[in-house]
Design an enzyme around this catalytic site. Structure first.
Site, PDB file in Angstrom:
ATOM      1  N   TYR A   1       1.016  -1.233   0.077  1.00 17.31           N
ATOM      2  CA  TYR A   1       0.020  -0.049  -0.079  1.00 17.31           C
ATOM      3  C   TYR A   1       0.961   1.269  -0.237  1.00 17.31           C
ATOM      4  CZ  TYR A   1      -3.021   3.487   1.910  1.00 17.31           C
ATOM      5  OH  TYR A   1      -3.818   4.839   2.193  1.00 17.31           O
TER       6      TYR A   1
ATOM      7  N   LYS B   1       0.963   4.350  -2.886  1.00 13.56           N
ATOM      8  CA  LYS B   1       0.874   5.583  -2.605  1.00 13.56           C
ATOM      9  C   LYS B   1       2.145   6.584  -2.882  1.00 13.56           C
ATOM     10  CE  LYS B   1      -3.298   6.177  -0.966  1.00 13.56           C
ATOM     11  NZ  LYS B   1      -4.389   6.888  -1.631  1.00 13.56           N
TER      12      LYS B   1
END
Lengths: 253, 448
Positions: free
Chosen positions: A159, A163
């Site tokens: 994740y 990002k």
């Protein structure tokens, strides 16, 4: 058109059921928002969000798109701007997938999906929005990144890395639109207690969707390029980014 | 594309600039084959918000429409190109013994802009607004080029007066000038301890003066709330002034760059207002002032709008009927209570309005306040004032607006439907639009 205080009248929310995204729209609805397009995957959840906004006299239109399908980005942008039928004052990019790190670790498919949803699709959509907003001669882009992008860690590196890609892309996008009438605003929240994180125990400096929305709306109104939620994380991460790995890995959250 | 903002330096957008040199070229811009995404005229950019810009579209610069005719000595009429500024016009007509019939607080507005905003000056209670002195105007619209007067298409004439450029592009206008005997102004200045005294003095004596305006301090409260300085006067007779050849001087100082944010804050503004009030005489009758000093004090400082810093400022100007004169005090009190810093406010009386559906002046009071963008409370404070003013039968001046709640437009301008009908008659395809139009939906729903 946005007004002198930077309050938008029209907006497109990519990630139309995102709690933070809807909290932002909720705040804008209390000011000048009159039409919003909600772009997302789940028709019934989108309709619920749209109904709640219509009850507040905001025109809400739903556009279906799946962020796991990178090829759908062009269509999503065209449909969203078409549905608005007027200059778009604000694009909100709130698409994100936290994933399950343990399951993602050894799965090429899951890892690929994580990067499509968190990076490739949002970046492709933003490229399409850039063209549309520059042609309008005005408009603002708000991108929800994360402090997880500042330094990846064991618990959510897939994740965080996704990002990281979006975060860096957004900073470059901001430079690319200088002098075009378009501005880009990047928000880096810390741990936000939402349905996406409901199963996790909150990290230090955790915050809520309405609190992130307040930071985001203030950034749009004031023209802040990069904002943190809560604001103190800007300084906390100044230190954390340079912490020795042996300490970094032991930190809670 | 070029970066555009209004005088308040908010809402920056990019648009193309077209500079037609003939009526035909201008007509082409408004034809179906002209540029897309909207067209609007832009003069000297002195409207505060977004009426003279259209993001992604084309603003039309009329500086080539600069002809000035001779003055008709019998009727005092003159025909002036829409791109001519009041500054340029004054340089031309003052030596001939004439003054403009209406001037705003700056000379840096064009004739086209003066009509589009139907500007008013310190003489509104006597002479009305700019449109009251317009005999005819040459107008280019998407359906053709026409000359409109009060008799020839009066609907279009009045919709254009105050119509914010949305009924067509004025290329020239014939206006009636005011003959004057000198370029000096005889001025009575009086200082008043609070708002009630200022307003009482104005009700009492304004009819004795052609020009009247009060500068009011919005940073004081209690017994000195709204203290102010009232200046009233008229053109001086020949024997009191210099010969009518003195022309206004340009800016003597300039603000060279954007001030840092927060230069104008509660502290600095309170100090300025205090110094300014104390500097005014308690009473000085028959003082002699130049036209520049009396009419255009702000033109002495070029780019003064930069003082407000990078986020700019808004001007909030409203008008309310006499029956709602208490609204003036309420507005000042609310701004003081909300700690929003506000420079000197300008208060004046309006005479009767004209029949222009979007013309701003309407009999009663008007108050204008300059407010820096920044205090988080400001948007809501002004929204609340909008509600109060709309309920009192008042209105906001569109040439100043940059943030009105669009829901109030129809209440504030009850003849809006008439305006929309006329605008759609001369521009059925809606080639003419501006960011103000988009923001407030001035032209209304398409199938109305």
């Amino acid at each position: 058109m946005r007004d002198a205080f930077g309050q938008p009248q029209t907006a497109i929310l990519f990630g139309g059921t995102s709690e933070i995204g809807l909290a932002i729209v909720d705040r804008l609805a209390a000011a000048r928002l009159r039409h919003v397009v909600l772009v997302g995957r789940n028709p019934s959840a989108l309709e619920d969000a749209a109904s709640a906004l219509r009850a507040r006299s905001v025109t809400a239109t739903v556009v279906l798109a799946d962020a796991a399908d990178a090829a759908s980005a062009t269509d999503a942008v065209d449909q969203a701007f078409g549905a608005l039928g007027a200059p778009c004052d604000l694009v909100i990019m709130a698409v994100g997938l936290l994933g399950d790190q343990a399951a993602d670790d050894d799965s090429p498919e899951r890892t690929a999906t994580m990067f499509v949803v968190n990076t490739a699709w949002p970046a492709a959509v933003l490229a399409g929005c850039r063209a549309a907003l520059v042609a309008q001669g005005t408009g603002q882009i708000l991108v929800l990144s994360s402090v997880a992008a500042l330094r990846t860690r064991r618990a959510n590196y897939t994740y965080g890395a996704g990002k990281q890609g979006l975060d860096g892309f957004t900073l470059g996008l901001a430079e690319s639109v200088r002098g075009t009438g378009v501005t880009v605003h990047l928000i880096r929240p810390g741990f936000v207690t939402t349905k996406m994180t409901g199963h996790l125990s909150p990290a230090p400096f955790s915050t809520t969707a309405p609190a992130v929305a307040e930071v985001a709306v203030t950034a749009v109104m004031k023209g802040t390029p990069v904002a943190y939620a809560p604001g103190i994380l800007r300084y906390v991460f100044l230190g954390l980014r340079h912490l020795p790995s042996a300490l970094w890995r032991k930190l809670p959250g | 594309m070029e970066r555009l903002t209004g005088w308040g330096r908010t809402m920056a957008v990019q648009a193309e600039r077209a500079t037609p040199s003939t009526t035909d070229e201008l007509a082409d811009l408004l034809s179906p084959t002209g540029p897309g995404h909207g067209v609007i005229a832009r003069g000297l950019g002195r409207s505060y918000g977004d009426p003279a810009q259209v993001a992604g579209g084309t603003v039309v610069d009329l500086s080539a429409f600069s002809a000035i005719s001779a003055v008709d000595e019998r009727t005092h009429a003159i025909t002036v190109g829409a791109g001519v500024s009041i500054d340029t016009l004054l340089h031309h007509i003052l030596p001939l013994g004439y003054f403009v019939p209406v001037t705003p607080g700056t000379r840096q507005v064009t004739i086209g802009g003066a009509i589009a905003a139907d500007i008013h000056g310190k003489n509104h209670h006597v002479d009305g607004s700019f449109a009251s002195h317009v005999v005819s105007m040459d107008l280019v619209t998407p359906v053709g080029v026409m000359t409109v007067t009060r008799d020839r298409d009066p609907e279009l004439f009045w919709a254009t007066a105050g119509g914010m450029g949305l009924t067509g592009i004025v290329t020239a206008a014939t206006i009636t000038l005011l003959p004057i005997a000198s370029t000096m102004v005889s001025v009575d200045t009086t200082r008043h301890r609070n708002l009630d005294e200022v307003m009482a003095a104005m009700v009492d004596g304004d009819h004795r003066y052609r020009y009247s305006v009060a500068w009011v301090d919005c940073m004081t409260s209690g017994a000195t709330m709204g203290r102010g300085v009232l200046t009233r006067g008229d053109h001086a007779p020949a024997d009191r002034g210099r010969p009518p050849t003195t022309i206004p001087t340009g800016a003597s100082v300039a603000v060279p760059f954007n001030a840092p944010p927060g230069l104008l804050n509660r502290l600095s503004i309170t100090a300025f207002n205090e110094a300014w009030f104390r500097a005014a005489p308690k009473e000085r009758l028959g003082g002699i002032e130049s036209i520049s000093t009396f009419f255009h004090p702000l033109d002495g400082v070029a780019n003064w709008n930069r003082l407000y810093g990078p986020r700019g400022f808004v001007q909030y100007q409203f008008a309310v009927p006499d029956a709602a004169s208490a609204t003036v005090a309420t507005a000042i009190e609310r701004l003081a209570a909300s700690k929003v810093p506000s420079f000197l406010a300008v208060l004046k009386r309006f005479g009767a309005g004209n029949r222009g559906p979007l013309s701003f002046p309407t009999a009663g009071w008007t108050l204008a306040l300059d407010l820096p963008v920044g205090p988080p409370a400001l948007p809501a404070v002004l929204d609340d004032l909008d509600d109060l003013i709309a309920a009192a039968g008042g209105r906001i001046y569109l040439a100043k607006d940059a943030r009105l709640n669009p829901a109030h437009l129809e209440t504030m301008y009850p003849a809006l439907a008439e305006f929309r009908r006329v605008a759609d008659r001369v521009d059925p395809e809606r080639r003419l639009t501006s960011d103000l139009d988009r923001r407030l939906n001035v032209r209304g729903p398409r199938h109305a």
